[in-house]
Design an enzyme around this catalytic site. Structure first.
Site, short mmCIF file in Angstrom:
data_model
loop_
_atom_site.label_atom_id
_atom_site.label_comp_id
_atom_site.label_asym_id
_atom_site.label_seq_id
_atom_site.Cartn_x
_atom_site.Cartn_y
_atom_site.Cartn_z
N TYR A 299 0.83 -1.21 0.00
CA TYR A 299 0.00 0.00 0.00
C TYR A 299 0.87 1.26 0.00
O TYR A 299 0.56 2.23 -0.68
CB TYR A 299 -0.93 -0.02 1.22
CG TYR A 299 -1.72 1.25 1.40
CD1 TYR A 299 -2.83 1.52 0.59
CD2 TYR A 299 -1.37 2.18 2.37
CE1 TYR A 299 -3.55 2.68 0.74
CE2 TYR A 299 -2.10 3.35 2.53
CZ TYR A 299 -3.19 3.60 1.72
OH TYR A 299 -3.90 4.76 1.87
N GLY B 6 -13.57 1.77 6.91
CA GLY B 6 -14.85 2.45 7.07
C GLY B 6 -15.76 1.80 8.09
O GLY B 6 -16.84 2.32 8.37
N GLY C 284 -14.78 1.20 11.26
CA GLY C 284 -14.38 1.61 12.61
C GLY C 284 -13.19 0.90 13.20
O GLY C 284 -12.82 1.16 14.34
N GLY D 196 -9.88 1.08 12.38
CA GLY D 196 -8.75 1.97 12.61
C GLY D 196 -8.97 2.83 13.84
O GLY D 196 -8.09 2.98 14.68
N ASN E 19 -0.56 10.47 1.75
CA ASN E 19 -1.67 9.64 2.21
C ASN E 19 -2.79 10.52 2.80
O ASN E 19 -3.05 10.53 4.00
CB ASN E 19 -1.17 8.62 3.24
CG ASN E 19 -2.18 7.53 3.49
OD1 ASN E 19 -3.35 7.65 3.15
ND2 ASN E 19 -1.71 6.46 4.10
N TYR F 96 -6.87 10.97 10.71
CA TYR F 96 -6.18 11.30 11.97
C TYR F 96 -6.59 12.68 12.48
O TYR F 96 -6.81 12.86 13.68
CB TYR F 96 -4.67 11.26 11.78
CG TYR F 96 -4.13 9.90 11.40
CD1 TYR F 96 -4.65 8.72 11.95
CD2 TYR F 96 -3.10 9.77 10.49
CE1 TYR F 96 -4.15 7.48 11.60
CE2 TYR F 96 -2.59 8.52 10.14
CZ TYR F 96 -3.12 7.39 10.70
OH TYR F 96 -2.62 6.17 10.36
#
Length: 163
Positions: free
Chosen positions: A23, A93, A95, A97, A124, A131
């Protein structure tokens, strides 16, 4: 949704690290072996810690956070440095992270640590937005430096790089 990693998680942690390297467009830089991870996370003197995000329905691992302690001389206490945070694209998406970061923040609060820090690649944007939505702020006044490979060996040997 979030659990502490166990030695049985080494293969999935290794796979997630490889996926993260892909990634981040640096697959050749991720050279850690499962044996190195086992020693770092579960050896006699663990140097790092990990948490696994699992899908609530399937109980399958979908992400991880790998971290270690740092220390602030200004604050006089430990903090957490988050080395890697990764959630598989198909699980983003949902939750995971946020749940991983919440768990690390909970550990900081419980143990009296005053910082949770990490780095993010400048390109990124989706991670940066994520964040910042959590209240994290970039430390723009700092530039990260790194010694690796030949330059690190040269300095350790008392030589100048390239000499």
């Amino acid at each position: 949704m979030i659990r502490t990693a166990t030695p049985a998680d080494i293969p999935v942690i290794h796979a997630l690290i490889r996926e993260l390297a892909e990634y981040e467009k640096a697959p050749d830089e991720a050279r850690a072996t499962p044996e190195q991870l086992r020693e770092a996370l579960f050896g006699t003197h663990p140097a790092a810690y990990a948490h696994i995000a699992v899908d609530d329905t399937t109980d399958e691992p979908v992400g991880f956070a790998l971290w270690f302690l740092n220390f602030s001389t200004w604050r006089g206490v430990h903090g957490i440095y988050l080395e890697d945070l990764y959630v598989r694209p198909e699980a983003r998406g949902a939750g995971h992270g946020k749940a991983l970061l919440t768990e690390l923040a909970r550990i900081c609060a419980e143990r009296g640590y005053e910082r949770l820090e990490w780095s993010v690649l400048n390109w990124n944007r989706s991670s940066i937005d994520f964040y910042e939505a959590l209240g994290a702020r970039p430390q723009d006044e700092w530039t990260v430096y790194r010694l690796t490979d030949g330059a690190l060996r040269a300095l350790g040997d008392g030589r100048r790089p390239g000499s």
